[in-house]
Design a protein around this motif. Sequence first.
Motif: not given
Length: 252
Positions: A115-141
Amino acid sequence: MTATLVLQDVARHFGGVPAVDKLSLQVPAGQITGLIGPNGAGKTTVVNLITGLLHLSSGKVLLDGRDVSRDEAPELARAGVARTFQNIRLVPDASVLENVVAGFHRHEKAGLWANLLGLPSARAEAKRLNERAMALLERFGMTALAEHRAGGLSYGHQRRIEMMRALATEPRLLLLDEPVAGMNDAEAESLAGIFRSVAASGVAVLLIEHNMRFVMSLCAHLYVLASGRLIAEGLPEAVGRDPKVVEAYLGA
């Protein structure tokens, strides 16, 4: 139906005074179970005992058959226990999205250095978690409020953020401590559908709430506390007619 949570003769004393006295209950997976009672009955103390914020004076807490009576809050969170609070606990200066993403913390696989070095694995995971969080936001309007400062939103919206953060942990047991307090009937009903779907996915849900119409419409089984003691349990219709329950709420 398997009981995810079992309390066996659970007690907690403060200075010799019992806040909870020999309480036994079960919360099955795939069901919403209610814990109700007048103010000061000991309901939030029960939640604090289950989640490890308070220690038992006696009795046992079993999670999927395992004795977790001595486990601390972080261990129980890792085991899949999530909760909301009577008093909302958010990071007020962070965005709605950031507060919800924080709930996914226990599922993160990228290490500190990645995460500190911004490696591709960390960036990809951050993108996945943001997408999952956005799915929850959509569920709650709340998709349109993703970038808004959490502390600047209404009480009802902050309640929803706290629930989303709890669901982001992907719990096996979800404890809802007065989730619709201060909400109108329309707001409460919109959340009722979400709670039903959460239970239907196999999560065990324990609901603590003063809104009796909400409780009666959602719960498959009710437990009633008064002065720390269990005074009634059973199907909502039967509990609502129980003279001991009526007296506890309305007086003799």
